[in-house]
Each structure stands twice: as structure tokens, then as C-alpha cells.
Design an enzyme around this catalytic site. Structure first.
Site, PDB file in Angstrom:
ATOM      1  N   ASN A   9       0.879  -1.170   0.000  1.00 15.40           N
ATOM      2  CA  ASN A   9       0.000   0.000   0.000  1.00 15.40           C
ATOM      3  C   ASN A   9       0.912   1.215   0.000  1.00 15.40           C
ATOM      4  O   ASN A   9       1.515   1.538   1.012  1.00 15.40           O
ATOM      5  CB  ASN A   9      -0.890  -0.038   1.251  1.00 15.40           C
ATOM      6  CG  ASN A   9      -1.664   1.254   1.461  1.00 15.40           C
ATOM      7  OD1 ASN A   9      -1.748   2.083   0.567  1.00 15.40           O
ATOM      8  ND2 ASN A   9      -2.205   1.433   2.665  1.00 15.40           N
ATOM      9  N   TRP A  10       1.015   1.836  -1.165  1.00 15.18           N
ATOM     10  CA  TRP A  10       1.978   2.946  -1.302  1.00 15.18           C
ATOM     11  C   TRP A  10       1.474   4.231  -0.651  1.00 15.18           C
ATOM     12  O   TRP A  10       2.206   5.202  -0.543  1.00 15.18           O
ATOM     13  CB  TRP A  10       2.270   3.198  -2.785  1.00 15.18           C
ATOM     14  CG  TRP A  10       3.022   2.070  -3.452  1.00 15.18           C
ATOM     15  CD1 TRP A  10       3.427   0.882  -2.878  1.00 15.18           C
ATOM     16  CD2 TRP A  10       3.460   2.018  -4.817  1.00 15.18           C
ATOM     17  NE1 TRP A  10       4.088   0.110  -3.802  1.00 15.18           N
ATOM     18  CE2 TRP A  10       4.122   0.784  -5.008  1.00 15.18           C
ATOM     19  CE3 TRP A  10       3.350   2.895  -5.899  1.00 15.18           C
ATOM     20  CZ2 TRP A  10       4.674   0.413  -6.233  1.00 15.18           C
ATOM     21  CZ3 TRP A  10       3.900   2.527  -7.124  1.00 15.18           C
ATOM     22  CH2 TRP A  10       4.564   1.290  -7.285  1.00 15.18           C
ATOM     23  N   LYS A  11       0.203   4.271  -0.294  1.00 17.70           N
ATOM     24  CA  LYS A  11      -0.396   5.474   0.294  1.00 17.70           C
ATOM     25  C   LYS A  11      -0.150   6.688  -0.611  1.00 17.70           C
ATOM     26  O   LYS A  11      -0.108   6.516  -1.825  1.00 17.70           O
ATOM     27  CB  LYS A  11       0.124   5.692   1.715  1.00 17.70           C
ATOM     28  CG  LYS A  11      -0.030   4.418   2.561  1.00 17.70           C
ATOM     29  CD  LYS A  11       0.162   4.628   4.028  1.00 17.70           C
ATOM     30  CE  LYS A  11      -0.023   3.296   4.751  1.00 17.70           C
ATOM     31  NZ  LYS A  11       0.049   3.407   6.196  1.00 17.70           N
ATOM     32  N   HIS A  96      -9.448   1.491   4.681  1.00 17.72           N
ATOM     33  CA  HIS A  96      -8.156   1.566   5.367  1.00 17.72           C
ATOM     34  C   HIS A  96      -8.320   2.493   6.577  1.00 17.72           C
ATOM     35  O   HIS A  96      -9.074   3.481   6.517  1.00 17.72           O
ATOM     36  CB  HIS A  96      -7.081   2.107   4.423  1.00 17.72           C
ATOM     37  CG  HIS A  96      -5.716   2.043   5.038  1.00 17.72           C
ATOM     38  ND1 HIS A  96      -5.280   3.003   5.917  1.00 17.72           N
ATOM     39  CD2 HIS A  96      -4.738   1.125   4.955  1.00 17.72           C
ATOM     40  CE1 HIS A  96      -4.060   2.676   6.336  1.00 17.72           C
ATOM     41  NE2 HIS A  96      -3.710   1.542   5.765  1.00 17.72           N
ATOM     42  N   GLU A  98      -6.700   4.825   7.728  1.00 14.68           N
ATOM     43  CA  GLU A  98      -6.482   6.253   7.473  1.00 14.68           C
ATOM     44  C   GLU A  98      -7.711   6.889   6.834  1.00 14.68           C
ATOM     45  O   GLU A  98      -7.997   8.063   7.058  1.00 14.68           O
ATOM     46  CB  GLU A  98      -5.219   6.439   6.612  1.00 14.68           C
ATOM     47  CG  GLU A  98      -3.962   6.196   7.447  1.00 14.68           C
ATOM     48  CD  GLU A  98      -2.782   5.597   6.700  1.00 14.68           C
ATOM     49  OE1 GLU A  98      -2.744   5.650   5.462  1.00 14.68           O
ATOM     50  OE2 GLU A  98      -1.891   5.039   7.374  1.00 14.68           O
ATOM     51  N   GLU A 168      -5.559  -4.711  10.525  1.00 17.64           N
ATOM     52  CA  GLU A 168      -4.467  -3.768  10.755  1.00 17.64           C
ATOM     53  C   GLU A 168      -4.722  -2.975  12.026  1.00 17.64           C
ATOM     54  O   GLU A 168      -5.432  -1.955  11.997  1.00 17.64           O
ATOM     55  CB  GLU A 168      -4.370  -2.791   9.583  1.00 17.64           C
ATOM     56  CG  GLU A 168      -4.074  -3.445   8.258  1.00 17.64           C
ATOM     57  CD  GLU A 168      -3.511  -2.431   7.275  1.00 17.64           C
ATOM     58  OE1 GLU A 168      -2.362  -2.606   6.872  1.00 17.64           O
ATOM     59  OE2 GLU A 168      -4.194  -1.455   6.952  1.00 17.64           O
ATOM     60  N   GLY A 174       2.655   2.153  10.789  1.00 19.83           N
ATOM     61  CA  GLY A 174       3.638   3.218  10.629  1.00 19.83           C
ATOM     62  C   GLY A 174       4.344   3.608  11.913  1.00 19.83           C
ATOM     63  O   GLY A 174       5.044   4.611  11.972  1.00 19.83           O
ATOM     64  N   SER A 214       3.402  -2.308  10.254  1.00 20.42           N
ATOM     65  CA  SER A 214       4.845  -2.425  10.458  1.00 20.42           C
ATOM     66  C   SER A 214       5.417  -3.789  10.080  1.00 20.42           C
ATOM     67  O   SER A 214       6.320  -4.293  10.751  1.00 20.42           O
ATOM     68  CB  SER A 214       5.209  -2.058  11.894  1.00 20.42           C
ATOM     69  OG  SER A 214       4.843  -0.721  12.177  1.00 20.42           O
ATOM     70  N   GLY A 235       2.765  -1.127   4.252  1.00 21.23           N
ATOM     71  CA  GLY A 235       2.853   0.288   3.902  1.00 21.23           C
ATOM     72  C   GLY A 235       4.295   0.682   3.619  1.00 21.23           C
ATOM     73  O   GLY A 235       4.844   0.377   2.550  1.00 21.23           O
ATOM     74  N   GLY A 236       4.910   1.299   4.599  1.00 21.54           N
ATOM     75  CA  GLY A 236       6.266   1.842   4.465  1.00 21.54           C
ATOM     76  C   GLY A 236       7.256   0.944   3.739  1.00 21.54           C
ATOM     77  O   GLY A 236       7.947   1.382   2.806  1.00 21.54           O
TER      78      GLY A 236
END
Ligand code: PGA
Length: 250
Positions: A9-11, A96, A98, A168, A174, A214, A235-236
């Protein structure tokens, strides 16, 4: 047998050029991968079309990070399922944390989005997760149950076969704080049991349920070793080719 799905997930990251380069690297890597798993990247809307040209015909699947539930019309700034289908997108993240936290997306709205995605042949990934506060108050399970039950309201067993779930915990996203593999396994088994109550054993046994929060090369194998965890939403660490490859190769 459930086939693990490793999703990036590149956000809100990457320009088109950066995204294309990352996707090219992944496609090259995927040719050498001889492990039984699916690879997916959920990229920004602006890069979807260009990246579709890169991943087409490869083992790398393409996903969007959100969509609106209406097909078209006066909804300034929104992206419809028809538009995603037009590009050839395979998956779409729905709910998600966010989106829930910063954009006030409710279970009711997400339920509409899931139905709209399904009716346009997009595979939804329903994301659920509790806050740290909810975990400390020991209401994490009822929180997740509400998100699952309300998110899937009116979804048939046949439709459920096309849905992936991602657990999640918000406190692990993150933050560098991963849930322990036991915590992740416990909640994912709990989710599987909710699905069993709604849809029966066969659907529950066949639903892909990912863990996210993470995930890194160093902890991927441990997390994936748990019997109910079928992959990761990353993500990251999905933004750096070597890191993501390390996770996919767990
Ligand atoms: P993270 O993000 O891997 O950077 O924690 C996961 C996610 O939000 O999907």
C-alpha cells in the site's frame, strides 16, 4: 488451501516515474519467484494507468487505495468503480484505517463501497483495526466485530468469495510497533470465526485474511508462520524494492 497475498500500500507516495520504476523492479523480481503467493500493489490513482502498462501480463496484480460507490455524476474529486475497471484494476482497498480516521469513513459507507466494487468486478480488501485506546479498554474484539459485521451487511456467500480481509491494528501502522504474531493470529482467528458464523465453515476457511502494521523483512516470516494469517498489507516497507522483495520472499 489459501494462497497468501502480499500487498503493498503505497499510500500518498510516488510520482508516476518513481512508481513505474518500482513496479518494473517488482515485475522483474516476480519472474524469478517460485513460491506460491500472490503479489499486489495498491498505488496512487495518478499512477494507476501508467503502472497498469508495466504490470500487465505479469504476476503482479494492481490495486487502488479507495473509491467512491457511485458510478458517475456530480461528486467532485471522487473516483468511481467504473473508472477503476476501465484501467484494469484488480483490487481496491476499502476502509483503510487512514480513510476511517482522517476522512470519517463509516461502516455504512464502506458497505456501499464494497457492494459497488463487487458489481464492477473489483476485488475489495476490507480493512479493519482497533485503536490503542480501544485495545487498552479491552474492547478490541467488539470493535473488530462491528467493523466486519456492518461492513459485510447484505453481502452474499458467493460475493464473500471475492473479498479479502486485512486486519491492521491502528497502533501498529507506521509506528514500528508490530503486533506480536500471537496477537495477530488471535484476532485473525477471531475474524475467521465471525465469518464462520455468518457464512459457514467453507467460506470462512477459504477467505484470505492478511495482517498489516509495520511488517518488515525481519518479521515477515514469523508473522506468516501463523496458521490463520494469509499474507500481509505492507505500507512503508513496500516503497523500497529490496525491502518489499524481502517480505514477498519470506
Ligand atoms: P505500515 O502500514 O506497514 O507502514 O505500518 C501498513 C498499512 O497502513 O497498510
Amino acid at each position: 488451501m489459501r494462497r497468501p497475498l502480499i500487498a503493498g500500500n503505497w499510500k500518498m507516495n510516488t510520482t508516476i516515474n518513481e512508481g513505474v520504476a518500482l513496479a518494473k523492479g517488482l515485475v522483474d523480481f516476480s519472474k524469478t519467484l517460485n513460491k506460491d503467493r500472490d503479489i499486489l500493489i495498491c498505488v496512487p490513482f495518478t499512477a494507476l494507468y501508467a503502472i497498469k502498462q508495466v504490470v500487465d501480463g505479469s504476476k503482479v496484480r494492481l490495486g487502488a487505495q479507495n473509491m467512491y460507490f457511485e458510478e458517475k455524476g456530480a461528486f467532485t474529486g471522487e473516483i468511481s468503480p467504473v473508472m477503476l475497471q476501465d484501467i484494469g484494476v484488480d483490487y481496491v482497498l476499502i476502509g483503510h484505517s487512514e480513510r476511517r480516521q482522517y476522512f470519517n469513513e463509516t461502516d455504512e459507507l464502506l458497505n456501499k463501497k464494497i457492494k459497488a466494487a463487487l458489481s464492477h468486478n473489483l476485488k475489495p480488501i476490507l480493512c479493519v483495526g482497533e485503536t490503542l485506546e480501544q485495545r487498552e479498554k479491552k474492547i478490541e474484539k467488539e470493535t473488530i466485530k462491528k467493523q466486519i459485521v456492518n461492513g459485510l451487511l447484505g453481502i452474499s456467500a458467493d460475493e464473500m468469495k471475492k473479498i479479502t480481509v486485512a486486519y491492521e491494528p491502528i497502533w501498529a501502522i507506521g509506528t514500528g510497533k508490530t503486533a506480536t504474531s500471537e496477537q495477530a493470529q488471535e484476532m485473525i482467528l477471531y475474524i475467521r470465526n465471525i465469518l464462520k458464523d455468518i457464512y459457514g465453515e467453507e467460506i470462512s476457511d477459504n477467505t484470505i485474511i492478511q495482517y498489516g502494521g509495520s511488517v518488515k523483512g525481519q518479521n515477515a516470516s514469523e508473522i506468516m508462520s501463523k496458521s490463520d494469517i494469509d499474507g500481509a498489507l505492507v505500507g512503508g516497507a513496500s516503497l523500497k524494492l529490496e525491502d518489499f522483495i524481502q517480505i514477498i520472499s519470506y
